[in-house]
Design a protein around this motif. Structure first.
Motif, short mmCIF file in Angstrom:
data_model
loop_
_atom_site.label_atom_id
_atom_site.label_comp_id
_atom_site.label_asym_id
_atom_site.label_seq_id
_atom_site.Cartn_x
_atom_site.Cartn_y
_atom_site.Cartn_z
N MET A 143 11.53 3.07 -9.17
CA MET A 143 11.93 1.75 -8.69
C MET A 143 13.26 1.33 -9.33
N GLU A 144 13.43 1.65 -10.61
CA GLU A 144 14.67 1.32 -11.31
C GLU A 144 15.85 2.06 -10.67
N ARG A 145 15.62 3.30 -10.27
CA ARG A 145 16.70 4.07 -9.63
C ARG A 145 17.07 3.47 -8.27
N VAL A 146 16.07 2.96 -7.57
CA VAL A 146 16.34 2.30 -6.28
C VAL A 146 17.22 1.08 -6.50
N ARG A 181 3.13 -14.07 11.36
CA ARG A 181 2.52 -13.48 10.17
C ARG A 181 3.35 -12.26 9.78
N LEU A 182 3.80 -12.21 8.54
CA LEU A 182 4.73 -11.18 8.09
C LEU A 182 4.07 -10.23 7.10
N ARG A 183 4.52 -8.97 7.11
CA ARG A 183 4.12 -8.04 6.07
C ARG A 183 4.68 -8.51 4.73
N THR A 184 4.09 -8.00 3.66
CA THR A 184 4.50 -8.40 2.32
C THR A 184 6.00 -8.23 2.11
N GLU A 185 6.51 -7.01 2.41
CA GLU A 185 7.93 -6.74 2.14
C GLU A 185 8.84 -7.54 3.05
N THR A 186 8.39 -7.81 4.29
CA THR A 186 9.20 -8.62 5.22
C THR A 186 9.25 -10.06 4.73
N THR A 245 18.03 -6.50 -3.60
CA THR A 245 19.19 -6.30 -4.47
C THR A 245 20.48 -6.55 -3.70
N GLU A 246 20.57 -6.02 -2.49
CA GLU A 246 21.77 -6.22 -1.67
C GLU A 246 21.99 -7.70 -1.37
N ILE A 247 20.90 -8.42 -1.10
CA ILE A 247 21.01 -9.84 -0.76
C ILE A 247 21.35 -10.67 -1.98
N GLY A 248 20.73 -10.34 -3.11
CA GLY A 248 21.02 -11.07 -4.34
C GLY A 248 19.79 -11.63 -5.03
N VAL A 249 18.98 -10.74 -5.65
CA VAL A 249 17.84 -11.17 -6.45
C VAL A 249 18.18 -10.93 -7.91
N LYS A 299 0.83 -1.20 0.00
CA LYS A 299 0.00 0.00 0.00
C LYS A 299 0.86 1.25 0.00
N MET A 300 1.95 1.23 0.77
CA MET A 300 2.86 2.37 0.84
C MET A 300 4.07 2.10 -0.07
N ASN A 301 4.34 3.05 -0.97
CA ASN A 301 5.43 2.87 -1.92
C ASN A 301 6.78 2.66 -1.26
N ASP A 302 7.03 3.36 -0.15
CA ASP A 302 8.35 3.29 0.47
C ASP A 302 8.66 1.89 0.99
N ARG A 303 7.64 1.13 1.37
CA ARG A 303 7.87 -0.22 1.85
C ARG A 303 8.27 -1.15 0.70
N TYR A 304 7.69 -0.93 -0.47
CA TYR A 304 8.09 -1.74 -1.63
C TYR A 304 9.49 -1.37 -2.08
N GLU A 305 9.81 -0.09 -2.01
CA GLU A 305 11.16 0.34 -2.37
C GLU A 305 12.19 -0.22 -1.40
N TRP A 306 11.82 -0.34 -0.13
CA TRP A 306 12.71 -0.97 0.86
C TRP A 306 12.98 -2.41 0.47
N PHE A 307 11.94 -3.11 0.05
CA PHE A 307 12.11 -4.49 -0.42
C PHE A 307 13.06 -4.54 -1.61
N LEU A 308 12.88 -3.66 -2.58
CA LEU A 308 13.73 -3.64 -3.76
C LEU A 308 15.20 -3.43 -3.38
#
Length: 235
Positions: free
Chosen positions: A123-126, A216-221, A98-102, A85-94
């Motif tokens: 998102m691409e810039r993130v 139970r985890l949030r989507t990004e978590t 990336t740091e972990i290796g997707v 729902k919040m863009n910043d949470r999805y950007e955190w996931f991105l």
């Protein structure tokens, strides 16, 4: 080491001119001068070492000294994750994925999705910033948003396929199902979880239901836990 990114650079390049914004940052902020060595990646696995020949804040020019191709991973991780729902949470996931290796990310629109539009340029810039910060040379592939039904109907992803959901039913923890050196695709639903129809559709397409722990985890978590689990099994 500070890493710069330019997708147009290839292994045959002899010289490179930084765009105006990076030239200014390099000369005015980083205080780079003639003779200094900088590192550049094209996001396709190559790391270039370059020597600054002209420290111009408007057009910094460098000579390619060497290039090195990174060793490819033995597996590919494709995260298929519903927008939050919040863009910043999805950007955190991105960023963290990336740091972990997707390797590939596809946003999916589900029955319970509250957000159905995304700013792909942002998102691409993130992704680019996270790749440079973590000193990686491969930029994850970001696909346009797609409905889960269309995603499942467009074809079969190679390797192991999993769907993480919160509904009751038989599920095993992801860490017990991951096999090293295999391509992996993982579906993560929105805050309201996948609908029953979506879960059934994924199972019909060969996706195995998995759990990501007791809580139970949030989507990004949930997405980051999945990325971390796969990385740990393969390292």
């Amino acid at each position: 080491m500070q890493l710069f990114y330019n997708p147009s650079l290839d292994y045959s390049a002899k010289q490179f001119i930084f765009p105006p914004d990076e030239s200014k940052h390099m000369v005015r902020v980083l205080r780079k001068s003639e003779g200094d060595i900088v590192h550049i990646t094209n996001g396709k696995g190559y790391l270039f070492e370059a020597e600054i020949m002209e420290a111009d804040p408007k057009k910094c020019r460098a000579r390619i000294v060497s290039e090195k191709k990174s060793i490819p991973k033995r597996y590919k991780l494709h995260m298929v994750v519903a927008p939050t729902k919040m863009n910043d949470r999805y950007e955190w996931f991105l960023e963290k994925a990336t740091e972990i290796g997707v390797d590939e990310i596809t946003p999916i629109i589900c029955d319970h999705s509250e957000r159905k539009t995304l700013k792909l340029d942002r998102m691409e810039r993130v992704l680019q910033a996270a790749m440079k910060q973590s000193l990686q040379t491969v930029l994850p592939q970001l696909n346009p948003p797609i409905s889960i039904k269309e995603f499942l109907e467009t074809g079969t992803e190679p390797g192991l396929r999993f769907i993480a959901h919160c509904q009751n039913g038989e599920k095993m923890e992801l860490k017990r199902k991951v096999i090293a050196d295999n391509d992996i695709t993982i579906l993560i639903g929105p805050e309201g979880d996948f609908s029953d129809d979506e879960i059934d559709m994924a199972k019909d397409k060969g996706y195995t239901p998995i759990a990501l722990g007791r809580n139970r985890l949030r989507t990004e978590t949930a997405a980051i836990v999945a990325c971390t689990t796969v990385a740990m099994i393969n390292n």
